[in-house]
Design a protein around this motif. Structure first.
Motif, PDB file in Angstrom:
ATOM      1  N   ALA A 122       0.993  -1.333   0.014  1.00 34.73           N
ATOM      2  CA  ALA A 122       0.012   0.009  -0.022  1.00 34.73           C
ATOM      3  C   ALA A 122       0.936   1.154  -0.112  1.00 34.73           C
ATOM      4  N   THR A 123       0.436   2.285  -0.888  1.00 33.35           N
ATOM      5  CA  THR A 123       1.411   3.406  -0.870  1.00 33.35           C
ATOM      6  C   THR A 123       1.483   3.946   0.477  1.00 33.35           C
ATOM      7  N   LYS A 124       0.430   3.823   1.324  1.00 34.80           N
ATOM      8  CA  LYS A 124       0.518   4.532   2.637  1.00 34.80           C
ATOM      9  C   LYS A 124       1.748   3.861   3.561  1.00 34.80           C
ATOM     10  N   ALA A 125       1.867   2.541   3.174  1.00 37.53           N
ATOM     11  CA  ALA A 125       2.816   1.776   4.131  1.00 37.53           C
ATOM     12  C   ALA A 125       4.123   1.691   3.329  1.00 37.53           C
ATOM     13  N   SER A 128       7.885   2.701   5.283  1.00 36.34           N
ATOM     14  CA  SER A 128       8.233   1.575   6.107  1.00 36.34           C
ATOM     15  C   SER A 128       8.567   0.186   5.695  1.00 36.34           C
ATOM     16  N   LYS A 138       3.642  -6.564  10.331  1.00 38.95           N
ATOM     17  CA  LYS A 138       2.599  -6.019   9.281  1.00 38.95           C
ATOM     18  C   LYS A 138       1.758  -6.995   9.016  1.00 38.95           C
ATOM     19  N   LYS A 183      -7.341  -0.125   0.189  1.00 43.21           N
ATOM     20  CA  LYS A 183      -7.761   1.444   0.226  1.00 43.21           C
ATOM     21  C   LYS A 183      -8.114   1.693   1.793  1.00 43.21           C
ATOM     22  N   GLN A 184      -8.523   0.620   2.541  1.00 40.68           N
ATOM     23  CA  GLN A 184      -9.095   0.838   3.729  1.00 40.68           C
ATOM     24  C   GLN A 184      -8.125   0.539   4.690  1.00 40.68           C
ATOM     25  N   SER A 185      -6.837   0.229   4.441  1.00 37.67           N
ATOM     26  CA  SER A 185      -5.723   0.153   5.209  1.00 37.67           C
ATOM     27  C   SER A 185      -5.838  -1.010   6.382  1.00 37.67           C
ATOM     28  N   ASP A 188      -1.066  -4.000   4.725  1.00 31.93           N
ATOM     29  CA  ASP A 188      -0.064  -3.000   4.640  1.00 31.93           C
ATOM     30  C   ASP A 188       0.379  -3.528   3.247  1.00 31.93           C
ATOM     31  N   ASP A 205      -2.789   3.705  -5.498  1.00 29.74           N
ATOM     32  CA  ASP A 205      -2.960   2.980  -3.973  1.00 29.74           C
ATOM     33  C   ASP A 205      -1.991   2.144  -3.541  1.00 29.74           C
TER      34      ASP A 205
END
Length: 343
Positions: A122-125, A128, A138, A183-185, A188, A205
């Protein structure tokens, strides 16, 4: 007394109805139908299943085949073992895993010489989680627990030095449900295939962490050729239905030949519209990138079974330390008799 007689009559009627419902259907009813369960029919790695139907090759062989779909390969496998279907289009590694549990299953046709799977982060993760060495703590998405995506995820993590006790596997299915989990996290990172990979890259995403869509990428990740998508059946069925097995193999090999001799755009023209929806260009692009993964003749790659056994033996308690007779997990008997035009 009249009431008791009514109850008794109703009970007798119910018992008769139940007996009739439970009785096996006459041998002539649908006895010739062959049901094949696919571990996610819209996945490009399993394209030959639906494409064979669309091209009419089953009918050309005189077969009445019904294609059904389950979200994960392990679910399709369970349907096969329960006798609900005659064959499965899923990953070859299930034949090895099942033999270690005393079940005799063999692959008759090999579709993919590589998994076609991609570990997406996920781009958000992504900040790290830059490699599989970073998955400690994770949550990693797989299609189902006990599925081939879970096998491969565990191997990649272990190869990177992270044991399975240090991360969480979460079954999230494929396609839309996998995208939603990203998308909903809820995860990871996770393992998926085309066209889901291209959809996630297009929206931004997720990013590619490990790419097993090519021979080079697969060899780098797994140490060798890894035969994956295949058509497998219970060994006893293949031995007692040699004519049907030969016809199925011939139909699938004709499809592999079609894939090898046609463009992604031409292949997409043969597929149902709901396989690509309003994103035909994206589907064609994903298909074009995936075409090299398919075999041309349906035969098992020479180094394939050993690589798959090595992967499973490294982490699977049911396979590790067990004697596996690889020769009984697949056969080239049926595909070897099929002549193709593809070079």
């Amino acid at each position: 007394m009249r009431t008791l007689r009514k109850v008794a009559a109703l009970s007798s009627f119910a018992a008769l109805a139940f007996a009739l419902a439970a009785a096996p259907a006459p041998a002539s009813a649908d006895s010739s139908k062959i049901t094949i369960m696919v571990g996610g029919a819209t996945k490009i790695i399993y394209l030959p299943a639906k494409l064979t139907e669309q091209l009419g090759y089953f009918k050309e062989e005189g077969l009445d085949v019904e294609i059904q779909s389950q979200p994960a390969g392990v679910d399709a496998e369970n349907e096969l073992l329960a006798g609900a279907v005659q064959g499965v289009v899923g990953f070859y590694d299930h034949t090895i895993d099942l033999q270690s549990k005393g079940k005799e299953v063999e692959a008759l046709v090999i579709f993919g010489q590589v998994p076609g799977e991609v570990e997406m982060v996920a781009t958000k993760a992504a900040g790290s989680l830059k490699s599989m060495a970073d998955v400690k703590g994770k949550t990693l998405g797989v299609t189902g627990l006990g599925s081939s995506t879970s096998f491969l995820t565990q191997y990649l993590a272990q190869r990177a030095g992270v044991p399975s006790t240090q991360y969480t596997l979460l079954p999230v299915g494929a396609d839309a449900s996998f995208i939603a989990a990203i998308k909903q996290s809820r995860i990871d990172a996770g393992m998926t295939t085309e066209p889901t990979v291209s959809q996630l890259l297009k929206t931004g995403d997720a990013k590619v962490l490990v790419d097993m869509r090519t021979l080079d990428g697969t060899r780098a990740a797994l140490g060798g050729t890894y035969p994956a998508s295949s058509f497998y059946v219970q060994r006893a069925w293949a031995e007692s239905h040699k004519d049907e097995a030969a016809k199925l193999a011939r139909a699938f090999v004709k499809t592999l030949n079609f894939i090898a001799t046609h463009s992604a755009d031409e292949i997409a023209d043969k597929m149902p519209k709901d396989y690509y929806g309003n994103n035909r260009d994206l589907y064609v692009g994903a298909l074009k990138a995936s075409l090299p993964m398919f075999t041309k003749d349906g035969k098992m790659p020479a180094d394939g079974p050993d690589t798959v056994l090595k992967v499973l033996s490294s982490f699977s308690p049911s396979v590790k330390g067990k004697h596996i007779d690889l020769a009984r997990t697949y056969t080239n008997e049926f595909v070897s008799s099929v002549k193709t035009a593809a070079k």
